[in-house]
Scaffold this motif. Structure first.
Motif, PDB file in Angstrom:
ATOM      1  N   LEU A 121     -42.129   6.595  22.188  1.00 60.92           N
ATOM      2  CA  LEU A 121     -43.419   5.902  22.279  1.00 60.92           C
ATOM      3  C   LEU A 121     -44.494   6.778  22.935  1.00 60.92           C
ATOM      4  O   LEU A 121     -45.629   6.340  23.093  1.00 60.92           O
ATOM      5  CB  LEU A 121     -43.258   4.598  23.065  1.00 60.92           C
ATOM      6  CG  LEU A 121     -42.342   3.553  22.411  1.00 60.92           C
ATOM      7  CD1 LEU A 121     -42.202   2.318  23.313  1.00 60.92           C
ATOM      8  CD2 LEU A 121     -42.869   3.145  21.047  1.00 60.92           C
TER       9      LEU A 121
ATOM     10  N   GLY B 256     -45.120  -0.352  25.296  1.00 59.02           N
ATOM     11  CA  GLY B 256     -43.737  -0.725  25.053  1.00 59.02           C
ATOM     12  C   GLY B 256     -43.125  -1.357  26.282  1.00 59.02           C
ATOM     13  O   GLY B 256     -43.573  -1.101  27.411  1.00 59.02           O
TER      14      GLY B 256
ATOM     15  N   VAL C  14     -45.024   2.447  29.436  1.00 61.16           N
ATOM     16  CA  VAL C  14     -43.823   1.710  29.047  1.00 61.16           C
ATOM     17  C   VAL C  14     -43.315   1.042  30.312  1.00 61.16           C
ATOM     18  O   VAL C  14     -43.030   1.717  31.307  1.00 61.16           O
ATOM     19  CB  VAL C  14     -42.747   2.627  28.447  1.00 61.16           C
ATOM     20  CG1 VAL C  14     -41.413   1.882  28.346  1.00 61.16           C
ATOM     21  CG2 VAL C  14     -43.163   3.108  27.069  1.00 61.16           C
TER      22      VAL C  14
END
Length: 317
Positions: free
Chosen positions: A113, A81, A60
């Motif tokens: 996530l 993400g 992420v």
């Protein structure tokens, strides 16, 4: 007189307490085992270590420039993400889940996530969010925000080394050097005054980028001058500020331009309607990711800005 419990009652309660103690002991042992397993199965602390371990990296990234660099290095498939401002390359980043604006992040969104690592440049808020992510056992790694071209190249090299693709990082740095040399090879006799307006999503207000912001350096390389005096990197938009600046050209980052309702909406912002830029319809929508950070496309972006500043010139390079 109240009836006294029988000996059978006391024996039953004794057995219950023993059984209860055994259950708590079993739960405690289980918790210790699970905790130990969690520690042993936790992902390595750095991106480089995770690449070497090859255990299925899930990144992420909450930095728009780092997101662009990761994709430019060919590692975009590791990203699961990003923050809302990470929107380059547009085709790929548009498909990724978003965890909030980089100055208004959600720890729950990040953790949901299931990343193996979170990458940032420290330009994030609230500050407690990344602490919460660390507390959840997810490593967090910092790469600095580049303040000049040399720093941008160093960040690309550091990322390239972490991913094990140093040759790609070297190619990106060479491309950046060559396009920057090309962008700065043409000199102009006139230098229009250029104001850059940006919409701040945290304060929900329009801001102007000052000379202190690196975006002004890109405008300078393109041949323009930012008339907004230094202070912080951005200042609140006001009629007085715009009236004093009297810009020949106004550039508005994409979200703010759309939020205002296009060029006619921008003209209604404080002080804008009385500027030469508004009177000559020299108000342009630009992509935020093209001007607010240095990255592999900076040389290309400078040349695109030059076309906006000097539409009647066609310099041969």
């Amino acid at each position: 007189m109240a009836e006294q419990p029988s000996n059978g009652y006391f024996n039953t309660m004794k057995q219950f307490r023993i059984s209860k103690a055994r259950v708590w002991l079993a739960l405690s042992i289980s918790a210790i085992i699970l905790s130990s397993c969690g520690k042993s199965n936790a992902p390595p602390a750095t991106l480089a270590e995770q690449m070497k371990a090859d255990t299925g990296i899930r990144i992420v990234c909450v930095s728009k420039q780092l997101t662009e660099m990761i994709f430019a290095l060919g590692m975009g498939d590791k990203v699961v993400g990003t923050d809302l401002t990470s929107n380059y390359p547009p085709e790929q980043t548009a498909k990724l889940p978003k965890v909030g604006y980089h100055r208004l992040l959600s720890a729950e969104g990040i953790i949901s996530l299931h990343p193996t690592i979170v990458i940032h440049d420290s330009n994030n808020a609230p500050k407690a969010v990344l602490d919460q992510v660390r507390s959840a056992g997810i490593p967090v790694e910092y790469f600095p925000e580049a303040q000049n071209i040399d720093q941008a190249k160093q960040v690309m090299r550091d990322l390239g080394k972490s991913f094990g693709v140093e040759h790609r990082a070297d190619s990106l740095c060479h491309y950046l050097d060559s396009t920057m040399a090309l962008a700065r090879s043409i000199k102009h006799e006139t230098h229009p005054k250029v104001v850059i307006i940006h919409f701040g999503m945290v304060g929900m207000s329009y801001l102007v980028i000052t000379k202190k912001n690196l975006a002004s350096k890109m405008i300078e390389w393109a041949g323009g001058i930012n008339p907004i005096d230094p202070g912080r990197g951005m200042a609140q938009l006001s009629p007085e500020l715009i009236a004093e600046a009297q810009p020949d050209i106004i550039l508005v980052t994409d979200y703010g331009f759309d939020h205002a309702g296009g060029i006619e909406g921008v003209k209604k912002l404080p002080g804008v309607g009385l500027t030469p830029a508004a009177q000559n319809n020299r108000i342009y929508r630009i992509a935020e990711h093209d001007i607010v950070y240095f990255g592999p496309r900076t040389g290309d972006n400078v040349m695109e800005f030059e076309k906006l500043l000097y539409p009647n010139e066609n310099p041969s390079r």
